[in-house]
Every structure is written in structure tokens, then in C-alpha cells.
Design an enzyme around this catalytic site. Structure first.
Site, short mmCIF file in Angstrom:
data_model
loop_
_atom_site.label_atom_id
_atom_site.label_comp_id
_atom_site.label_asym_id
_atom_site.label_seq_id
_atom_site.Cartn_x
_atom_site.Cartn_y
_atom_site.Cartn_z
N SER A 42 0.85 -1.19 0.00
CA SER A 42 0.00 0.00 0.00
C SER A 42 0.89 1.25 0.00
O SER A 42 1.71 1.42 -0.88
CB SER A 42 -0.96 -0.03 1.20
OG SER A 42 -1.97 0.95 1.07
N GLU A 72 -2.09 -2.20 -8.26
CA GLU A 72 -3.31 -2.52 -7.52
C GLU A 72 -3.80 -1.26 -6.84
O GLU A 72 -3.07 -0.28 -6.72
CB GLU A 72 -3.06 -3.62 -6.50
CG GLU A 72 -2.03 -3.29 -5.42
CD GLU A 72 -2.57 -2.47 -4.24
OE1 GLU A 72 -3.78 -2.53 -3.96
OE2 GLU A 72 -1.77 -1.76 -3.60
N HIS A 127 -4.96 -5.31 -1.64
CA HIS A 127 -5.43 -5.31 -0.25
C HIS A 127 -6.30 -6.55 -0.05
O HIS A 127 -7.52 -6.47 0.14
CB HIS A 127 -6.22 -4.03 0.03
CG HIS A 127 -5.36 -2.80 0.01
ND1 HIS A 127 -4.74 -2.32 -1.11
CD2 HIS A 127 -5.02 -1.93 1.02
CE1 HIS A 127 -4.05 -1.22 -0.81
NE2 HIS A 127 -4.20 -0.98 0.46
#
Length: 347
Positions: free
Chosen positions: A141, A247, A317
Site C-alpha cells: 500500500s 493494484e 489489499h
């Protein structure tokens, strides 16, 4: 447990080593540098390079996870600090990383969480120090900025993988151990989860081939929002010849389109060997009438590249979370939706 129980004198010594606010020059394809494999009993430094942790219990959970891996936890001095939504000032967060890379008793670094703030500390890191003391650095992330920035400046293989607060179930922990402790050259493919295990067809994590084929190249990537935020800086690695994966989470589709457009206009897609799009949880059109679908956006941006490419990879995630070696060579198959490491990422 109180964090002072895990602070050794070495964690504090040299804490201000290398603090600077002068951006380094971009480095063209630095020599690949691998960290040493982990061994039971090694010390892992728990850091907070981005968002603040507000509850001691969360830190205690991470400490227990590290112990469960057979490692010794050491908490960074500013791990529970706060500066608004950040875990301390930029200088404090960077000082923790510099100190832990400088400490010879620490073998690996892992954040408590992501959130936001990693990119802010990139100008304060001592890249010469990091290059001379290669260690395992793992996260995902917002930590994408650290993983890519450190690799771009030092050549160090970094790892897109779990934070301290991820689930750490066996289907995540076992591959983590195989990669980082045993030095396995792993093959990654989407799992069949839950009810899909005994169905005739797969309903979660389905592969959608954009352009079939196989390709080899070094693996780079991470969170799309974070990658788009460091494009054009000396912390974005050279992507020509690479396999790029992306992502995201909770983004409107027009924003995904805008960020992919930014990467395209900045030349990030030029010369790619392959492309992977992972999961984009809660990325939908919402109330936008007539929105493009994610599938259509990826077709628009990726299909013209005429390189092996697919979407739906189990990256993002999600649980279980893969531990992917950034900078390490891989072979991908866009029809099967697989990533095969070509060599160990530690050594």
C-alpha cells in the site's frame, strides 16, 4: 507490552544518521543487491514510516506476530509517535529507518501499517547507508513509495508483502517463510478460496487475459495511487524491460483511468516487458452514469502495448497476501496468470 522493553541501545544510536532534505540524483539501473535470508532468532525492526498508530494494543498485536514468525521484535523509537495523522515528523520517521539500517543486530524491517506518509520521508533517507547494509524491507500500500524509492536508489530487492497488522494465517505465513527464510524461488498463482475450493468454476480472483503470451523481466510495482505520486522523481525505478504490477483500493474508476493515463504520458509504460493488474477492491462506478468499466479502462491503456498482460492477479489489499520481490527477475504467463521467480530474492 511496553515498547521500551524491545528497544535496544543500538536502535537509538545513530538515529540522526544521514538526514537530508536534498533529493538524490536518479540512478539508472543500479546493481541488484539482495538482503541476507532471515533465520529464526533474528531481530526484526517494527517501524511506522507513514500513518500513526493510535492504540498500544495494535502495536502489541504486531509484536506477537513477529514472535510467532520466530523473530525477535524491536520497536522503533517513534513507532507510536504522532504528528497529526502521521507517525511523527518526517525527520523522526526517517531517522528510525536510518537507525535500523545502520544497526547490525537488525536483519529486517516491517511497518505496523501503511495509510499515508512514506513518500514524504524519501528525501531524508541515507541511501549510501542502506546500500552498505542491505536488509529485508517488506510492506504494501503506502509503503510502495519506500519499496520503489529504496530500490531505485540502491538496487536493493525489497518486498511487496504483509504489514504487521495483516492476518498472518498459514496460507500467508508459510510462503513468507519459504521466500525469506528458505530462499525459495516461488511460483505465484491465484488461490481458490472459500466455496470455490469445491466448485466446478472459480468465482473469486478470476484471471482476465488482456494480451496472451509469456515474458521475463524484473518485477516492479505496487499501489497505483502511490506509484503515480512518485512518477518523475528520482525514487521511481526505470521500468523499461520490467514486469509492472499495479493494484488499488476504494478508487472511482475515472480516477483509475486518470492515474493510468498519467503513467502512460510520463513514459512508465514505454518498453515494458509485461503488465499485471491485481485487485481493485471497492473500485466501482458508484453513481457515475455510463461509466467505463475497469475492464474497458485496462483494455484502452494496456492492450495497445502489445505485451503479455492480464488482470485479476491476487495482488493488493487482499488475504492471503503474496510476498513479491521487487527488482528480482521473474517469468510471467498472461494466459495462466502466473508469476515464476527465476532466482532466490535473498542471498
Amino acid at each position: 507490552m511496553r515498547r521500551r522493553q524491545f528497544l535496544g541501545s543500538g536502535a537509538i544510536a545513530g538515529i540522526t544518521v544521514g538526514l537530508t532534505h536534498s533529493p538524490p540524483q536518479a540512478r539508472a539501473n543500479p546493481t541488484l543487491l539482495k538482503p541476507a535470508p532471515l533465520r529464526p532468532g533474528d531481530t526484526l525492526g517494527i517501524i511506522s514510516p507513514a500513518g500513526a498508530t493510535f492504540q498500544q494494543e495494535e502495536l502489541d498485536i504486531v509484536v506477537d506476530a513477529v514472535r510467532g514468525l520466530g523473530l525477535v521484535p524491536r520497536v522503533a523509537p517513534h513507532a507510536m509517535s504522532r504528528y497529526g495523522y502521521l507517525a511523527g515528523t518526517d525527520e523522526e520517521r526517517a531517522a528510525d529507518l536510518n537507525a535500523f539500517f545502520a544497526d547490525p543486530t537488525i536483519t529486517a524491517l516491517m511497518p505496523i501499517r501503511g495509510d499515508w506518509g512514506s513518500a514524504r520521508i524519501l528525501p531524508y533517507l541515507n541511501y549510501d547507508l542502506i546500500r552498505q547494509n542491505p536488509k529485508v524491507l517488506v510492506g504494501f500500500s503506502d509503503i510502495t513509495a519506500l519499496l520503489l524509492g529504496i530500490h531505485a536508489q540502491t538496487g536493493l530487492v525489497t518486498f511487496h508483502g504483509p504489514h504487521g497488522l495483516t492476518a498472518w494465517r498459514p496460507d500467508q505465513t508459510q510462503p513468507f517463510r519459504q521466500l525469506l527464510f528458505e530462499g525459495a524461488a516461488q511460483r505465484f498463482e491465484n488461490p481458490r478460496l472459500g466455496e470455490d475450493a469445491d466448485r466446478l468454476m472459480q468465482t473469486r480472483g478470476r484471471i482476465q487475459t488482456i494480451t496472451p503470451g509469456q515474458a521475463t523481466g524484473k518485477l516492479l510495482g505496487g499501489n497505483l495511487s502511490v506509484v503515480s505520486g512518485i512518477v518523475g522523481s528520482p525514487y521511481m525505478p526505470e521500468t523499461a524491460g520490467a514486469i509492472l504490477f499495479l493494484e488499488d483500493l476504494g478508487e472511482s474508476l475515472y480516477r483509475v483511468d486518470r492515474m493510468l493515463t498519467q503513467l502512460k504520458l510520463a513514459g512508465v509504460f514505454d518498453g515494458l516487458a509485461g503488465f499485471i493488474f491485481g485487485q481493485c477492491a471497492r473500485c466501482g462506478p458508484g453513481q457515475d452514469y455510463g461509466s467505463l468499466t475497469l475492464e474497458e479502462i485496462l483494455q484502452d491503456h494496456v492492450q495497445p502495448l502489445s505485451i503479455p498482460a492480464w488482470s485479476g492477479a491476487w495482488i493488493g489489499h487482499v488475504e492471503p497476501m503474496w510476498t513479491l520481490p521487487l527488482g528480482s527477475p521473474v517469468r510471467v504467463d498472461a494466459t495462466a496468470g502466473t508469476i515464476q521467480m527465476m532466482e532466490p530474492a535473498v542471498g
